[in-house]
Design an enzyme around this catalytic site. Structure first.
Site, short mmCIF file in Angstrom:
data_model
loop_
_atom_site.label_atom_id
_atom_site.label_comp_id
_atom_site.label_asym_id
_atom_site.label_seq_id
_atom_site.Cartn_x
_atom_site.Cartn_y
_atom_site.Cartn_z
N GLY A 152 4.11 -8.29 21.26
CA GLY A 152 3.82 -9.58 20.62
C GLY A 152 2.33 -9.89 20.56
O GLY A 152 1.51 -9.23 21.20
N GLY A 240 2.16 -5.18 26.82
CA GLY A 240 2.80 -5.77 27.99
C GLY A 240 3.48 -4.74 28.87
O GLY A 240 3.18 -3.55 28.79
N GLY A 242 6.52 -3.40 28.97
CA GLY A 242 7.21 -2.32 28.29
C GLY A 242 6.24 -1.30 27.71
O GLY A 242 6.46 -0.08 27.80
N THR A 269 -0.18 -9.93 28.17
CA THR A 269 0.96 -10.83 28.11
C THR A 269 0.44 -12.25 28.18
O THR A 269 -0.30 -12.60 29.10
CB THR A 269 1.97 -10.61 29.24
OG1 THR A 269 2.87 -11.71 29.30
CG2 THR A 269 1.29 -10.48 30.59
N ILE A 270 0.80 -13.05 27.21
CA ILE A 270 0.32 -14.42 27.18
C ILE A 270 0.95 -15.24 28.30
O ILE A 270 0.41 -16.26 28.72
CB ILE A 270 0.63 -15.05 25.80
CG1 ILE A 270 -0.26 -16.27 25.55
CG2 ILE A 270 2.11 -15.39 25.67
CD1 ILE A 270 -0.19 -16.79 24.12
N ASP A 271 2.10 -14.77 28.83
CA ASP A 271 2.82 -15.52 29.88
C ASP A 271 2.17 -15.42 31.25
O ASP A 271 2.59 -16.12 32.18
CB ASP A 271 4.26 -15.02 29.99
CG ASP A 271 5.10 -15.34 28.77
OD1 ASP A 271 4.63 -16.11 27.92
OD2 ASP A 271 6.22 -14.81 28.67
N MET A 314 5.47 -21.18 25.92
CA MET A 314 5.86 -19.82 26.25
C MET A 314 6.11 -19.70 27.75
O MET A 314 5.54 -20.43 28.55
CB MET A 314 4.78 -18.83 25.84
CG MET A 314 4.63 -18.67 24.33
SD MET A 314 3.65 -19.99 23.62
CE MET A 314 2.05 -19.56 24.21
N GLY A 315 6.93 -18.72 28.09
CA GLY A 315 7.26 -18.47 29.49
C GLY A 315 8.68 -17.98 29.62
O GLY A 315 9.58 -18.73 29.98
N GLU A 370 10.06 -21.74 27.78
CA GLU A 370 11.17 -21.25 26.95
C GLU A 370 12.29 -20.59 27.76
O GLU A 370 13.45 -20.56 27.32
CB GLU A 370 10.63 -20.25 25.92
CG GLU A 370 9.99 -19.01 26.53
CD GLU A 370 9.45 -18.05 25.49
OE1 GLU A 370 9.97 -18.06 24.36
OE2 GLU A 370 8.52 -17.29 25.81
#
Length: 529
Positions: A152, A240, A242, A269-271, A314-315, A370
């Protein structure tokens, strides 16, 4: 002078002297003593490091076998290519580094994973410190590097791409750099572009990824075949957990074939759910941009009677963005994250809290990650689909919660509430990185370049206690970084906004959560790339 023995020395020196640290592990570190300084010293021999190459874990100590020093080392090309020649680092001739006190990182420099310890604590786990080495294992003119982005979007990807290209070119004189277009499948789809500092000059001002991205498409053998056919010898992979697992498989196949190819991962990863490292790039930008959505929700609900705003951030598994955005805003009344269970009805539930806050203030803003409350949504609307990366597709908990609140107060409490729902997810993902993340992305990119040029491979980069380090890929993919409800940070947030925990301490400590439902949901995350 041979100082590699164990004894106690006590002498008084009348003039200054020094011992110089060399590459020999049996020499002392650099020491200086002023004239007429009475010195009592004890010299210990260097203990040989015991390495278990499979896991790249090194145990040893400079002084005592009881120190419990653990170095979680990263692979090096010489592990399977022992006769690989080394060369002087081009930075030795760099004007930019001419006045730097210590241009190169010492081979013995490590970074401790845990810095808060007690007197009798073990020394614990350490990682190699990132940075330029005195020797490199690639000639600049022989390097053919490639960069790929997967998964993403996240603010800062273009900055990382730019700084890898500029770092390779400006610091090491590398001119042959390829961009793999469209994620992992771009390797065997023959999608590439030539990257130069001029081509990437202003891409950091744009959101998204200059190289395009995709989920899935990982085929280790096809990818390594393409790397070998194109004579690529440095691979930079941005993605990320993966994606990083895929990078580890690429390294393993490269090692099996005995190829001189350095594989470097840059975690994305933005999370902020990457383990070990302090934070992931793009996180600061996401928290900052989330303020706009929260502020908009607050303006809306403050302008009407009994206004309730719900902002979904996000999360998927970690609530860091929701937690930090709530901290920064001061306009949020309630923060719901995946790590903290909550319930709607009954004493101490969310509905009771909303009613109380509406009576006090006349309005309310809820921030929800989320991944929060998915066990409730899934019970009503069963979903079993996954995306191409193997992540379960989450149901829209924001819409679900908005409808639940509206139904409860309209039908049960016979009370009119004005609901405002805002989902800024794609707006946040798509923006360029802010100043803080731009600097961070530059350091990540340069660390990756220095590591690859120094011959390290199968590693990822990131700050550990604010010091950039080289970390085995397995360490950042074996688990996820999540908000710990038993740490003080979550307690600070609850106190800051005067929010109940929605769960008793006994229930939390004894984990009285619907484990079956949560386990069922977690099992829906497939580990395929």
């Amino acid at each position: 002078m041979d100082l590699s023995f164990s004894s106690s020395l006590s002498k008084t020196f009348s003039s200054s002297f020094s011992f110089q640290l060399s590459d020999n592990p049996n020499t002392l570190q650099f020491l200086r003593f002023p004239p007429n300084h009475a010195l009592q010293c004890r010299i210990f021999p260097r203990q040989p490091l015991l390495s278990r190459q499979k896991k790249h874990v090194v145990r040893g100590s400079a002084q005592s076998e009881n120190d419990d020093f653990v170095l979680e080392d990263v692979p090096h090309l010489t592990n399977f290519l022992p006769d690989l020649p080394s060369y002087p680092n081009p930075l030795q001739k760099s004007q930019a580094y001419a006045i730097v006190k210590q241009t190169f990182v010492s081979p013995e420099d490590v970074v401790a994973q845990k810095i808060v310890t007690r007197k009798d604590s073990a020394r614990g786990v350490h990682f190699r410190r990132a940075g330029p080495r005195e020797k490199v294992y690639f000639k600049s003119e022989e390097v053919r590097a490639c960069i790929v982005t997967c998964g993403g979007l996240c603010p800062g990807i273009n900055t990382v791409i730019r700084e890898i290209v500029c770092g390779l070119n400006y610091m090491y004189g590398v001119e042959d750099i390829l961009g793999i277009v469209g994620g992992y499948r771009g390797f065997y789809s023959k999608n590439t572009m030539k990257l130069t500092p001029k081509v990437v000059n202003d891409i950091h001002k744009r959101g998204g990824t200059f190289l395009c991205t995709s989920r899935g498409g990982h085929d280790t053998h096809k990818i390594v075949d393409n790397i070998q056919d194109r004579e690529i010898n440095q691979v930079y992979i941005i993605g990320g957990d993966g994606t990083q697992k895929g990078a580890a498989r690429i390294y393993e196949e490269v090692e099996r074939r005995g190829l001189k190819v350095a594989v470097a991962g840059i975690p994305k990863t933005i999370d902020n759910d990457i383990a070990v490292i302090d934070k992931s790039f793009g996180f600061d930008t996401a928290v900052e941009e989330a303020q706009r959505a929260i502020n908009a929700a607050h303006v809306e609900v403050e302008s009407v009677e009994n206004g309730v705003g719900v902002v979904k951030l996000m999360g998927r598994y970690s609530g860091f963005i929701a937690m930090y955005a709530t901290f920064a805003s001061r306009d949020v009344d309630c923060c719901l994250i995946p790590e903290s269970p909550f319930y709607l009805e009954g004493r101490g539930g969310l509905f009771e809290f909303i009613e109380k806050r509406l009576k006090e203030n006349g309005h309310l803003v809820i921030v929800i990650a989320e991944g929060a409350g998915q066990e409730y949504v899934a019970a009503e609307m069963r979903a079993t689909d996954q995306d191409a990366s193997g992540n379960r597709l989450l149901l829209d908990v924001g819409l679900w919660l908005t409808q639940k609140i509206k139904d409860h107060f309209t039908e049960v409490k016979k009370m009119t509430v004005y609901m405002k729902y805002i989902d800024p997810t794609y707006m946040i993902r798509a923006i360029p990185s802010n100043a803080s993340d731009n600097i961070y992305c530059t350091l990540l990119a340069h660390s990756a370049v220095h590591g690859a040029m120094a011959g390290y491979s199968g590693f990822t980069v990131g700050p550990v206690n604010n010091k950039h380090s080289y970390i085995p890929i397995a360490r950042v993919t074996e688990t996820q970084h999540t908000v710990s409800l038993t740490d003080r940070m979550w307690a600070r947030l609850l106190e800051s906004i005067n929010q109940p925990s929605f769960v008793t301490s006994d229930a939390l400590l004894q984990e009285r959560v619907d484990k079956k439902t949560i386990e069922e949901l977690n099992n829906m995350k497939i580990t395929s790339i």
